[in-house]
Scaffold this active site. Structure first.
Site, PDB file in Angstrom:
ATOM      1  N   GLN A  79       0.850  -1.196   0.000  1.00 57.07           N
ATOM      2  CA  GLN A  79       0.000   0.000   0.000  1.00 57.07           C
ATOM      3  C   GLN A  79       0.888   1.249   0.000  1.00 57.07           C
ATOM      4  O   GLN A  79       1.708   1.441   0.904  1.00 57.07           O
ATOM      5  CB  GLN A  79      -0.931   0.036   1.212  1.00 57.07           C
ATOM      6  CG  GLN A  79      -1.951   1.177   1.060  1.00 57.07           C
ATOM      7  CD  GLN A  79      -2.843   1.376   2.259  1.00 57.07           C
ATOM      8  OE1 GLN A  79      -2.354   1.514   3.380  1.00 57.07           O
ATOM      9  NE2 GLN A  79      -4.143   1.410   2.046  1.00 57.07           N
ATOM     10  N   GLY A 133      -9.523  -6.628   8.627  1.00 54.18           N
ATOM     11  CA  GLY A 133      -8.459  -5.916   9.306  1.00 54.18           C
ATOM     12  C   GLY A 133      -8.166  -6.543  10.660  1.00 54.18           C
ATOM     13  O   GLY A 133      -7.400  -7.518  10.759  1.00 54.18           O
ATOM     14  N   ARG A 160      -7.654   2.379  -3.168  1.00 52.73           N
ATOM     15  CA  ARG A 160      -8.534   2.300  -1.994  1.00 52.73           C
ATOM     16  C   ARG A 160      -9.261   3.633  -1.776  1.00 52.73           C
ATOM     17  O   ARG A 160      -8.621   4.695  -1.776  1.00 52.73           O
ATOM     18  CB  ARG A 160      -7.732   1.966  -0.731  1.00 52.73           C
ATOM     19  CG  ARG A 160      -8.655   1.747   0.460  1.00 52.73           C
ATOM     20  CD  ARG A 160      -7.972   1.211   1.694  1.00 52.73           C
ATOM     21  NE  ARG A 160      -8.899   0.333   2.390  1.00 52.73           N
ATOM     22  CZ  ARG A 160      -8.837   0.005   3.658  1.00 52.73           C
ATOM     23  NH1 ARG A 160      -7.859   0.444   4.416  1.00 52.73           N
ATOM     24  NH2 ARG A 160      -9.733  -0.792   4.204  1.00 52.73           N
ATOM     25  N   TYR A 175      -6.281  10.820   3.980  1.00 51.97           N
ATOM     26  CA  TYR A 175      -4.889  11.101   3.620  1.00 51.97           C
ATOM     27  C   TYR A 175      -4.831  11.922   2.323  1.00 51.97           C
ATOM     28  O   TYR A 175      -5.860  12.387   1.820  1.00 51.97           O
ATOM     29  CB  TYR A 175      -4.081   9.794   3.562  1.00 51.97           C
ATOM     30  CG  TYR A 175      -4.012   9.141   4.929  1.00 51.97           C
ATOM     31  CD1 TYR A 175      -3.386   9.797   5.986  1.00 51.97           C
ATOM     32  CD2 TYR A 175      -4.615   7.913   5.173  1.00 51.97           C
ATOM     33  CE1 TYR A 175      -3.349   9.229   7.259  1.00 51.97           C
ATOM     34  CE2 TYR A 175      -4.584   7.338   6.440  1.00 51.97           C
ATOM     35  CZ  TYR A 175      -3.945   8.000   7.484  1.00 51.97           C
ATOM     36  OH  TYR A 175      -3.915   7.454   8.735  1.00 51.97           O
TER      37      TYR A 175
HETATM   38  C1  LIG Z   1      -4.085  -1.113  13.743  1.00 49.64           C
HETATM   39  C2  LIG Z   1      -4.717  -0.622  12.461  1.00 49.64           C
HETATM   40  C3  LIG Z   1      -3.944  -0.012  11.509  1.00 49.64           C
HETATM   41  C4  LIG Z   1      -4.494   0.400  10.279  1.00 49.64           C
HETATM   42  N1  LIG Z   1      -3.679   0.940   9.309  1.00 49.64           N
HETATM   43  C5  LIG Z   1      -4.161   1.171   8.054  1.00 49.64           C
HETATM   44  C6  LIG Z   1      -3.291   1.528   6.989  1.00 49.64           C
HETATM   45  O1  LIG Z   1      -2.067   1.624   7.122  1.00 49.64           O
HETATM   46  N2  LIG Z   1      -3.855   1.743   5.770  1.00 49.64           N
HETATM   47  C7  LIG Z   1      -5.212   1.631   5.573  1.00 49.64           C
HETATM   48  O2  LIG Z   1      -5.677   1.836   4.441  1.00 49.64           O
HETATM   49  N3  LIG Z   1      -6.042   1.278   6.566  1.00 49.64           N
HETATM   50  C8  LIG Z   1      -5.559   1.024   7.792  1.00 49.64           C
HETATM   51  N4  LIG Z   1      -6.404   0.578   8.783  1.00 49.64           N
HETATM   52  C9  LIG Z   1      -7.830   0.331   8.488  1.00 49.64           C
HETATM   53  C10 LIG Z   1      -8.036  -1.133   8.113  1.00 49.64           C
HETATM   54  O3  LIG Z   1      -7.478  -1.415   6.840  1.00 49.64           O
HETATM   55  C11 LIG Z   1      -9.539  -1.470   8.050  1.00 49.64           C
HETATM   56  O4  LIG Z   1     -10.152  -0.568   7.163  1.00 49.64           O
HETATM   57  C12 LIG Z   1     -10.215  -1.380   9.407  1.00 49.64           C
HETATM   58  O5  LIG Z   1      -9.507  -2.121  10.385  1.00 49.64           O
HETATM   59  C13 LIG Z   1     -11.667  -1.905   9.322  1.00 49.64           C
HETATM   60  O6  LIG Z   1     -11.691  -3.266   8.950  1.00 49.64           O
HETATM   61  P1  LIG Z   1     -12.035  -4.406  10.052  1.00 49.64           P
HETATM   62  O7  LIG Z   1     -13.386  -4.034  10.614  1.00 49.64           O
HETATM   63  O8  LIG Z   1     -12.061  -5.703   9.301  1.00 49.64           O
HETATM   64  O9  LIG Z   1     -10.978  -4.335  11.103  1.00 49.64           O
HETATM   65  C14 LIG Z   1      -5.878   0.205  10.039  1.00 49.64           C
HETATM   66  C15 LIG Z   1      -6.666  -0.396  11.027  1.00 49.64           C
HETATM   67  C16 LIG Z   1      -6.106  -0.817  12.215  1.00 49.64           C
HETATM   68  C17 LIG Z   1      -6.970  -1.494  13.237  1.00 49.64           C
END
Ligand SMILES: Cc1cc2nc3c(=O)[nH]c(=O)nc-3n(C[C@H](O)[C@H](O)[C@H](O)COP(=O)(O)O)c2cc1C
Length: 363
Positions: A96, A316, A223, A176
């Site tokens: 990414q 995630g 994304r 971002y």
């Molecule tokens: C610890 C953490 C770090 C994350 N870092 C990023 C990231 O670097 N880039 C991004 O697009 N989304 C990031 N996200 C968002 C996740 O990609 C995802 O959209 C979010 O966790 C919701 O999905 P889930 O309900 O399956 O956890 C992050 C989420 C968490 C929990």
């Protein structure tokens, strides 16, 4: 979800995607992905596709401590450890590519102001070496800054190819840099990068046009998080959904690997202009592969694929705690509980020590 999927010329073992997640384990002077990073991702290689944590395309893209970059030779070599380890286990992995724009802080920029479409403070917080710090009024990017940033994305994509990644994802979501260009409340420009919808989306398409000189666009994903509101310094404006619709339809001409969408991060039932059901709303507009994310379980993931609103589902937090998430879903086995305190900590704890079913002797 356990069926294979043909993603362009890549065959995925299943339709489960590991969502990009910043884990802050690159606490070394060069912000390099290490053998520990490789161990973490290779533990999760049974996912149909892994999308790495956001990785910085340049020094000025940085917005967080201890997060890896992909602009130096050393960083590219570090990522090679990761892709080799994932490929050895039969997995597929995209990097990414990330620029945080105004969500950075002078403490992360050698004292300089962060760059953004307009000089508007997001009124959020950035995570620096000294802990959380309030964001500041950023410096409005000149056209030269914009063109240099596009070149940085191109160079980062070339490094990703060199590092053995199967593809790259442009981070156009979560408040971002690209997202800051899309929305009216963060972009007040009057040049060809602001004003109307076409202008506010321009930087994304110029970046894709630049990328195709170094990587086939069927190995590039984008994304988007159209209904992000009240988080990451973003507020939905009357043109937020229209600009995302415009982008989605225009992406049909680009032959990308996929469009990666997220359902709203916060409840938007009472938010004017927001779309509540992102996959359902955008599916009819996009002809290619859609990855959907946010809050999905085994059941709702299967449902969204069955009803045709998405082709792949990204998980995630479940992937933080369950390296063998595919196997657990296959067996309908219980999931490990994630430990929030170690999401962004350093070291192996809460990173590579979540047990598999086999290690728990539950198989
Ligand atoms: C610890 C953490 C770090 C994350 N870092 C990023 C990231 O670097 N880039 C991004 O697009 N989304 C990031 N996200 C968002 C996740 O990609 C995802 O959209 C979010 O966790 C919701 O999905 P889930 O309900 O399956 O956890 C992050 C989420 C968490 C929990």
């Amino acid at each position: 979800m356990l069926q294979t999927y043909q993603l362009g010329d890549l065959k995925l073992n299943n339709r489960m995607v590991m969502a990009p997640m910043t884990r802050s384990r690159s606490d070394n002077p060069g912000n390099v992905a290490t053998a520990l990073t490789a161990e973490y991702y290779s533990q999760r290689a049974s996912a149909g596709l892994i999308i790495t944590e956001g990785t910085y395309v340049s020094k000025e893209a940085i917005g967080f401590v201890n997060v890896p970059g992909i602009y130096s030779e050393e960083q590219t070599a570090g990522w090679k450890l990761v892709t080799d380890a994932v490929h050895a286990k039969g997995g597929k992995i995209f990097a990414q590519l990330w620029h945080v724009g105004r969500l950075s802080h002078p403490a992360l920029q050698d004292g300089k102001l962060p760059l953004a479409p307009s000089a508007l403070n997001p009124f959020d917080r950035a995570y620096t070496k000294e802990g959380f710090a309030d964001t500041v009024v950023p410096r409005e990017m000149s056209e030269e800054d914009i063109l240099r940033t596009i070149e940085d994305f191109k160079a980062a994509a070339a490094n990703a190819v060199k590092a053995g990644f199967d593809g790259v994802e442009i981070h156009g979501a979560n408040g971002y840099l690209f997202h800051q260009f899309f929305n009216v409340y963060s972009n007040r420009r009057t040049d060809q990068y602001g004003g109307n919808i076409e202008n506010r989306a321009r930087i994304l398409f110029q970046t894709l046009d630049a990328l195709k000189e170094v990587i086939d666009l069927n190995r590039v994903g984008v994304r988007l998080n159209p209904s992000l509101h009240g988080a990451q310094g973003m507020m939905i404006d009357p043109e937020t959904i229209p600009v995302h619709e415009y982008i989605t339809e225009k992406l049909n001409d680009y032959g990308l690997a996929y469009l990666h969408l997220t359902e709203p991060f916060t409840p938007v039932d009472n938010v004017p202009y927001a779309v509540k059901n992102v996959a359902k709303h955008f599916r009819p507009l996009y002809k290619g592969t859609i990855i959907i994310n946010k809050g999905f379980t085994r059941e709702t993931g299967n449902e969204v694929i069955e009803n045709g609103d998405a082709d792949l589902v990204a998980y995630g937090v479940p992937y933080i705690a369950n390296p063998d998430l595919v196997e657990r879903f296959a067996r309908n086995a219980p999931l490990n509980v994630p430990d929030k305190d170690t999401f962004y900590a350093t070291g192996p704890k809460g990173y590579v020590d979540y047990p598999t079913l086999q290690e728990l002797n539950l198989n």
